[in-house]
Design a protein around this motif. Sequence first.
Motif, mmCIF file in Angstrom:
data_model
loop_
_atom_site.group_PDB
_atom_site.id
_atom_site.type_symbol
_atom_site.label_atom_id
_atom_site.label_comp_id
_atom_site.label_asym_id
_atom_site.label_seq_id
_atom_site.Cartn_x
_atom_site.Cartn_y
_atom_site.Cartn_z
ATOM 1 N N ARG A 136 -40.410 28.515 19.821
ATOM 2 C CA ARG A 136 -41.029 29.772 20.249
ATOM 3 C C ARG A 136 -40.021 30.797 20.753
ATOM 4 N N SER A 137 -38.746 30.419 20.782
ATOM 5 C CA SER A 137 -37.736 31.355 21.292
ATOM 6 C C SER A 137 -37.431 32.438 20.274
ATOM 7 N N ARG A 138 -37.069 33.599 20.780
ATOM 8 C CA ARG A 138 -36.626 34.674 19.894
ATOM 9 C C ARG A 138 -35.107 34.643 19.804
ATOM 10 N N PHE B 49 -40.359 32.093 7.297
ATOM 11 C CA PHE B 49 -40.341 33.272 6.424
ATOM 12 C C PHE B 49 -40.134 32.963 4.927
ATOM 13 N N PRO B 50 -39.107 32.165 4.559
ATOM 14 C CA PRO B 50 -38.920 31.896 3.115
ATOM 15 C C PRO B 50 -40.127 31.195 2.493
ATOM 16 N N LEU B 51 -40.833 30.400 3.309
ATOM 17 C CA LEU B 51 -42.002 29.689 2.777
ATOM 18 C C LEU B 51 -43.163 30.656 2.539
ATOM 19 N N LEU B 52 -43.253 31.682 3.400
ATOM 20 C CA LEU B 52 -44.281 32.704 3.183
ATOM 21 C C LEU B 52 -44.011 33.429 1.877
ATOM 22 N N LEU B 53 -42.727 33.714 1.650
ATOM 23 C CA LEU B 53 -42.364 34.384 0.394
ATOM 24 C C LEU B 53 -42.730 33.507 -0.802
ATOM 25 N N PHE C 49 -24.920 32.875 7.042
ATOM 26 C CA PHE C 49 -23.945 33.946 7.256
ATOM 27 C C PHE C 49 -23.148 33.736 8.532
ATOM 28 N N GLN C 50 -22.004 34.368 8.552
ATOM 29 C CA GLN C 50 -21.162 34.345 9.746
ATOM 30 C C GLN C 50 -21.926 34.889 10.956
ATOM 31 N N THR C 51 -22.743 35.940 10.717
ATOM 32 C CA THR C 51 -23.418 36.620 11.833
ATOM 33 C C THR C 51 -24.865 36.152 12.008
ATOM 34 N N PHE C 52 -25.216 35.013 11.466
ATOM 35 C CA PHE C 52 -26.534 34.351 11.623
ATOM 36 C C PHE C 52 -27.663 35.127 10.944
ATOM 37 N N ASN C 53 -27.753 36.443 11.222
ATOM 38 C CA ASN C 53 -28.738 37.302 10.548
ATOM 39 C C ASN C 53 -30.180 36.805 10.643
ATOM 40 N N LEU C 54 -30.584 36.427 11.837
ATOM 41 C CA LEU C 54 -32.003 36.105 12.023
ATOM 42 C C LEU C 54 -32.787 37.412 12.149
ATOM 43 N N LEU C 55 -34.065 37.376 11.772
ATOM 44 C CA LEU C 55 -34.904 38.567 11.946
ATOM 45 C C LEU C 55 -35.253 38.668 13.435
ATOM 46 N N PRO C 56 -34.830 39.753 14.075
ATOM 47 C CA PRO C 56 -34.885 39.803 15.548
ATOM 48 C C PRO C 56 -36.294 39.776 16.134
ATOM 49 N N VAL C 57 -37.291 40.258 15.370
ATOM 50 C CA VAL C 57 -38.634 40.324 15.953
ATOM 51 C C VAL C 57 -39.394 39.016 15.826
ATOM 52 N N TYR C 58 -38.838 38.091 15.004
ATOM 53 C CA TYR C 58 -39.544 36.832 14.801
ATOM 54 C C TYR C 58 -39.015 35.748 15.729
ATOM 55 N N THR C 59 -39.878 34.798 16.072
ATOM 56 C CA THR C 59 -39.432 33.623 16.820
ATOM 57 C C THR C 59 -38.640 32.723 15.880
ATOM 58 N N ALA C 60 -38.001 31.697 16.461
ATOM 59 C CA ALA C 60 -37.258 30.728 15.657
ATOM 60 C C ALA C 60 -38.187 30.148 14.587
ATOM 61 N N TYR C 61 -39.381 29.774 15.016
ATOM 62 C CA TYR C 61 -40.347 29.194 14.084
ATOM 63 C C TYR C 61 -40.632 30.147 12.926
ATOM 64 N N GLU C 62 -40.915 31.409 13.286
ATOM 65 C CA GLU C 62 -41.281 32.377 12.247
ATOM 66 C C GLU C 62 -40.116 32.699 11.318
ATOM 67 N N ASN C 63 -38.900 32.699 11.865
ATOM 68 C CA ASN C 63 -37.737 32.912 11.022
ATOM 69 C C ASN C 63 -37.628 31.816 9.975
ATOM 70 N N VAL C 64 -37.848 30.579 10.405
ATOM 71 C CA VAL C 64 -37.736 29.457 9.475
ATOM 72 C C VAL C 64 -38.900 29.483 8.481
ATOM 73 N N MET D 8 -43.246 21.604 7.029
ATOM 74 C CA MET D 8 -41.882 21.845 6.551
ATOM 75 C C MET D 8 -41.039 22.553 7.609
ATOM 76 N N VAL D 9 -41.659 23.527 8.316
ATOM 77 C CA VAL D 9 -40.915 24.264 9.337
ATOM 78 C C VAL D 9 -40.510 23.320 10.466
ATOM 79 N N MET D 10 -41.447 22.491 10.911
ATOM 80 C CA MET D 10 -41.125 21.591 12.015
ATOM 81 C C MET D 10 -40.072 20.564 11.595
ATOM 82 N N ASP D 11 -40.150 20.075 10.347
ATOM 83 C CA ASP D 11 -39.113 19.167 9.828
ATOM 84 C C ASP D 11 -37.747 19.825 9.899
ATOM 85 N N ALA D 12 -37.680 21.066 9.397
ATOM 86 C CA ALA D 12 -36.393 21.761 9.340
ATOM 87 C C ALA D 12 -35.845 21.978 10.746
ATOM 88 N N LEU D 13 -36.731 22.352 11.678
ATOM 89 C CA LEU D 13 -36.270 22.566 13.053
ATOM 90 C C LEU D 13 -35.802 21.246 13.676
#
Lengths: 390, 240
Positions: free
Chosen positions: B141-143, B111-115, B94-109, B126-131
């Motif tokens: 670990r950054s928010r 999230f879809p895998l948890l689903l 998205f234009q506005t990034f739309n990250l989940l604010p309470v999650y770290t960068a790692y947790e945001n990435v 997979m998360v570390m590869d994507a990052l």
Amino acid sequence: MITLRLALRNILGTGIRAWLNAFIISIALVASSWNQGVVAGMDEQAARAARDLEYGGGQYWQESYDPYDPLTLEEAHSPLPEELRRLVNEGKATAVLMMQGSIYPQGRMRSILLKGIDPRQHVLDFPTSALSAAGAGLPALIGGRFARAVDLARGDTVTLRWREPGGAFNAEDATIVHVMQTTLAAIDNNQAWLPLDRLQEMARLPGAATLVVLAPGTAPLSAPPGWVFRDPDFLLRDLRELVKTKSVGRVVLLVIFLSLGMLAIFDTQVLAIFRRRREIGTLVALGFTRGQVVRLFTLEGALHGVLAVLLGAAWGLPLLWLQARLGFAVPPGTEDMGISIGERIYPAYGAGYILGVAVLSLAVTTVVSLLPSRRIARLKPTDALRGRAS
Amino acid sequence: MADELLIRTEELVKVFPMGRSEVRALNRVSLDFRAGEFAGLVGPSGSGKTTFLNVVGSLDAPTSGSAEVLGRRIEGLSHREAADLRNRSIGFIFQTFNLLPVYTAYENVEFPLLLLRVPAAQRRRMVMDALEWVGLADRSRSRPAQLSGGESQRVAIARAVVKRPPLLLADEPTANLDAENSHHILRTMAALNRELGTTFLFATHDEKVIAYLHRKITLVDGRVERDEPLTPAAGRETGP
Ligand SMILES: Nc1ncnc2c1ncn2[C@@H]1O[C@H](COP(=O)(O)OP(=O)(O)OP(=O)(O)O)[C@@H](O)[C@H]1O
Ligand SMILES: [Mg+2]
């Protein structure tokens, strides 16, 4: 699971607001539990006092006796039947005779109840033994409150007047041999205790009694003819009614604080759903179903209830425990409430009650959170992503 | 695989009620996209770009016409099926990034895998590869509040590609970024397109984006006005 995890993070991420909401609810929980404990403690203490000092293990009433109608006292006496006399002789019961009379403290007349009791009895826990004091003419035992009311002290003499069966008045000076301090109005207010045999003589009713108090823990016999057995439950009924009216306070407390908490949560939820539209849209884009989003927001709201219970346990339980151990002084004026309690009240909390209000607040927060969450179902994901409310 | 048909729309129409009248946001749009494309919808504001992406992304239903995405008819999907399709097969940027604010960068990435209920060990890799693809392994670990706009968008890209979806929809991904960050994320996306074969479909009016496209579709008033192949001008050969 993933919704629960996210909900937990979200609510802890909102910081002070979540805790504030939870704190308000925790006040409802603790205050209402405290109130319940105080009332139960008062009830328990009052019931214990009544049992020890007045009701014992139940009472046999002469069938005409009606405690609410002093006029019945003229009729309400019979010689003790054989069965009851045997209980009395075995020390498992004690007889009480009642008669109307009057006293003349400082020259003014005052109607009182004269009660005769065996000075050697051990059924009731008050100092009747003082009545066996030798050389006192007619000894009388009165309660502290009554003593203050009529300005009598130990060693004073006071004129007693009463009516004999024929209708003629008789009078005699009585000596106050003891003033007992008691919280139980029923053995204190407007009455004087005399040795049973003396009162029987005065009333010309040898061997008669109005009621017989059974020692606590003694199994009752079936009542002999002309007598009625009143068990402790019956005797405590008035007290229980009185306590019940005092429990209304706790319901009011619970309702007020719970509603405040619920209002705060409702408000938080509505605001959150409005402010977090874009997040909702994002979750849907990531593959959340609407049901999952509704569940997420409902869970977040309901977690306020969980926080409240934890918070209430953290600050409330130690406080309640301390209060139960230390008790607190009865505030002045409480005497007139009509129930007898000691100088200190020791709250007796009900684990069931505390658990009940905790479960109630969880249930109510969940419902309150579900209501605004249902609006999410009407939110179109495309609108949500643009940050628009539908 | 490169020629496999990924998206086919036929006579796609989307009408929005607008007070008494209505807005025809899409007017009989018929377009095909094949696996591996790096294509963009361009056109003036209000021409229907976002609306097209929303329909293709199963976030919105067409008024008439049909859209087949990854073999599924979008018009016929239930809420649950649409959510499942997005979850498994489509990444959004998205234009506005739309990250989940309470999650770290790692947790945001993550999230879809948890689903998708990916097992933990595999998830971590997979998360570390994507990052790493987006060059942010050291910021895991950054928010979101601690990340710059460019970094946020790179995390969002990692979140979109972590599950290796065949299709990635990016609506104005550079609109909130400066030139340097725009080029950075475009290079990243081009590399992912090349290396993972992910199909990218953009909506944009940013010349910087257009410079990377293989194909440019111009929409005007909800109609396809031009559909032309491009030779990417920008340095597609540079890696992420
Ligand atoms: N939810 C909606 N309700 C009503 N009208 C809408 C809605 N979404 C889009 N429109 C209208 O449909 C038309 C196309 O909108 P769309 O967002 O697809 O354009 P766009 O090409 O993405 O524009 P931009 O470049 O400004 O993002 C516009 O006229 C817009 O006002
Ligand atoms: Mg748009």
